[in-house]
Design an enzyme around this catalytic site. Sequence first.
Site, PDB file in Angstrom:
ATOM      1  N   HIS A  70      59.556 -58.546 145.068  1.00 54.44           N
ATOM      2  CA  HIS A  70      59.629 -59.411 146.248  1.00 54.44           C
ATOM      3  C   HIS A  70      59.244 -58.656 147.508  1.00 54.44           C
ATOM      4  CE1 HIS A  70      61.030 -62.900 144.298  1.00 54.44           C
ATOM      5  NE2 HIS A  70      61.978 -62.226 143.677  1.00 54.44           N
ATOM      6  N   ARG A 113      51.868 -72.516 144.489  1.00 54.81           N
ATOM      7  CA  ARG A 113      53.044 -72.333 143.629  1.00 54.81           C
ATOM      8  C   ARG A 113      54.019 -73.482 143.896  1.00 54.81           C
ATOM      9  NH1 ARG A 113      52.262 -66.328 144.947  1.00 54.81           N
ATOM     10  NH2 ARG A 113      52.242 -65.275 142.943  1.00 54.81           N
ATOM     11  N   ARG A 163      49.303 -75.328 140.855  1.00 56.96           N
ATOM     12  CA  ARG A 163      49.899 -74.922 139.578  1.00 56.96           C
ATOM     13  C   ARG A 163      51.136 -75.759 139.327  1.00 56.96           C
ATOM     14  NH1 ARG A 163      52.069 -68.914 138.991  1.00 56.96           N
ATOM     15  NH2 ARG A 163      53.779 -69.642 140.304  1.00 56.96           N
ATOM     16  N   GLU A 176      47.836 -65.482 131.871  1.00 56.63           N
ATOM     17  CA  GLU A 176      48.797 -64.456 132.288  1.00 56.63           C
ATOM     18  C   GLU A 176      49.619 -63.960 131.110  1.00 56.63           C
ATOM     19  OE1 GLU A 176      51.365 -66.168 135.300  1.00 56.63           O
ATOM     20  OE2 GLU A 176      51.457 -68.081 134.271  1.00 56.63           O
ATOM     21  N   ASN A 200      49.806 -60.594 137.812  1.00 59.57           N
ATOM     22  CA  ASN A 200      51.184 -60.069 137.911  1.00 59.57           C
ATOM     23  C   ASN A 200      51.857 -60.153 136.546  1.00 59.57           C
ATOM     24  OD1 ASN A 200      50.528 -60.176 140.613  1.00 59.57           O
ATOM     25  ND2 ASN A 200      51.730 -62.015 141.014  1.00 59.57           N
ATOM     26  N   ASP A 201      51.825 -61.342 135.970  1.00 61.27           N
ATOM     27  CA  ASP A 201      52.464 -61.492 134.656  1.00 61.27           C
ATOM     28  C   ASP A 201      51.621 -60.873 133.549  1.00 61.27           C
ATOM     29  OD1 ASP A 201      55.029 -62.705 134.946  1.00 61.27           O
ATOM     30  OD2 ASP A 201      53.993 -64.476 135.713  1.00 61.27           O
ATOM     31  N   ARG A 252      58.287 -56.772 135.881  1.00 60.72           N
ATOM     32  CA  ARG A 252      57.550 -56.600 137.128  1.00 60.72           C
ATOM     33  C   ARG A 252      58.441 -56.288 138.329  1.00 60.72           C
ATOM     34  NH1 ARG A 252      55.173 -62.756 137.942  1.00 60.72           N
ATOM     35  NH2 ARG A 252      55.256 -62.456 140.168  1.00 60.72           N
ATOM     36  N   CYS A 260      44.332 -64.945 140.670  1.00 64.07           N
ATOM     37  CA  CYS A 260      45.279 -65.337 141.721  1.00 64.07           C
ATOM     38  C   CYS A 260      46.511 -64.442 141.742  1.00 64.07           C
ATOM     39  CB  CYS A 260      45.676 -66.801 141.581  1.00 64.07           C
ATOM     40  SG  CYS A 260      46.592 -67.141 140.078  1.00 64.07           S
TER      41      CYS A 260
HETATM   42  C1  PEP Z   1      50.806 -64.050 138.330  1.00 63.78           C
HETATM   43  O1  PEP Z   1      51.598 -63.964 137.391  1.00 63.78           O
HETATM   44  O2  PEP Z   1      49.921 -63.206 138.570  1.00 63.78           O
HETATM   45  C2  PEP Z   1      50.885 -65.191 139.259  1.00 63.78           C
HETATM   46  C3  PEP Z   1      49.966 -65.381 140.173  1.00 63.78           C
HETATM   47  O3  PEP Z   1      51.974 -65.994 139.166  1.00 63.78           O
HETATM   48  P1  PEP Z   1      53.442 -65.636 139.707  1.00 63.78           P
HETATM   49  O4  PEP Z   1      53.341 -64.374 140.508  1.00 63.78           O
HETATM   50  O5  PEP Z   1      53.869 -66.794 140.517  1.00 63.78           O
HETATM   51  O6  PEP Z   1      54.212 -65.492 138.447  1.00 63.78           O
HETATM   52 MG    MG Z   2      52.790 -65.648 136.817  1.00 57.11          MG
END
Ligand code: PEP
Ligand code: MG
Length: 561
Positions: free
Chosen positions: A187, A288, A324, A413, A436-437, A447, A486
């Site tokens: 965060h 989101r 999304r 992801e 990210n995921d 993460r 993204c």
């Molecule tokens: C990701 O996982 O990269 C993504 C963009 O979704 P979030 O960060 O909302 O899980």
């Molecule tokens: Mg994600």
Amino acid sequence: MQNFTGVGVSPGRVIGTIRQMPKPVAEPPSGERLASGTAPEDAARDLKAAAQAVHDELKSRADTASGDGKAVLEATALMARDTMLLKSAVKLINAGSSAERAIWDAGASVSEMLHNLGGYMAERATDVLDVRARIVAALRGVPAPGIPASETPFILVAEDLAPADTATLDPDKVLALVTSGGGPQSHTAIIARSLGLPAVVAAHGVDELPESIEAYVDGAAGTIAIEPSEEQRAAASAWADNAATLAVFDGNGTTADGHPVPLLANVGGAKDAAAAAALGAQGVGLFRTEFCFLERDTEPTVEEQAAAYKGVFDAFPGKKVVLRTLDAGADKPLPFLTDATESNPALGVRGYRTDFTTPGVLERQLEAIAQAASESEADVWVMAPMISTPAEAAHFATLCAAKGIKTPGVMVEVPSAALTAAAVLRHVGFASLGTNDLTQYAMAADRQLGPLAALNSPWQPAVLRLVQLTVAGSAEEGNNKPVGVCGEAAADPALAVVLVGLGVSTLSMTARSLAAVGAVLRTVALEQARELAQLALSAPDAVDARAWVRAKLPVLEELGL
Ligand code: PEP
Ligand code: MG
């Protein structure tokens, strides 16, 4: 004095004084009684005085704050004078409880009661818990929890920031964020990038730094230097000059040789969307939707949803908006969709998978999206999070078609989706890589965890290989589907170049990063981006991949990125 190194997650070079985020207030011992010889009336008087002091402090901060921060501070200040809270604490004191324990227990009961009332009241439940911690801190004479109040700007040092801390974080007062915990996708990292603040995470030991000493933070290099040198002072002043140029994006993402790469924004609601449009975003690459409903205990109605979605669509008439569907679960629980008792939520029923356990919610969301899209001029694309198999992609496309949604897509992801991209993409119109995921699952590294920050880097050659596979699958015979990114990787200007070299067609990021990514991309021809992508893929690890690519892009150092 010792210097510190962590992971740089948001660029910028600044010098300022350190302010430590106070440690969370520890719970008073269970069943703690009034000290012998203390009269209950005296304890009750101390408690009321502490509550009044908390109220006055919050109120005076609210008076100088604005927007969401002001509203949060005002609501919390009022709670400190709540008669029900104070009366039940005094009752416990009269029954022999210590003042700290009394307000702790009274706070818990009031919070639970508000939570059970639901709706607006339930949203106040956490305010009560914040207030009780502040009153206990006042009784103990220790600093209040939360972002420290200060007349002058400072470098905020914390273990990690919670999403709720954003509301009271004044970007005019905070020069940089440094945390001992947290990873590049934590965060703190996301908050820092969205506010355009330099930030370093996972800098082990910084939480032991003394208050008020001077430090130099380099958010690109990931370093914190105590007692800054003349050279560092010059670097900070050069950054202050560059920052003005890097704040403006001209709305045209392109490589040096004119290959267009639309630069889009990640948003969580209408307010973000308006800000992103003002910063030149060429559309939205990730809306989101779960961010609109994080406080909700119950499913929002189709009308409520349509209104929230239309607010975003209307900021981008004639432009692409990729929405999304709800990505509830793991770090973003939604009580009406997710099970708070799951033992392994990141691997649990999250994202698209909630359709297995709570069918109907997804279809009603698609109906709301279709309704909002039909009343707006945006070019609306809709994607599902956490798709793992071609069959899931096919099912999602069928649900979209039933509601008249023309451009269904998937987030890639989960590594299985990247590995079977050709088959997944045959069913839908596009893919967006959630790095990210994708990184978290490829590396099996949570993460949010500071100790795993090095594993959790989207520069990992294994992650880049999954990006390459996805693009290759999308280009297979009969497919020819666009693949964007993204995840936070798109906001790193050097990695953005690599992603373009891997064949990604759009990049979506927090709007504050658009100008920096656009400025660097514009200095690199497509063929050079392809070479840099190969270089990164050939590296043995994430550290070398990043260092090798950065060494070939001197513009990064010039701009302080
Ligand atoms: C990701 O996982 O990269 C993504 C963009 O979704 P979030 O960060 O909302 O899980
Ligand atoms: Mg994600």
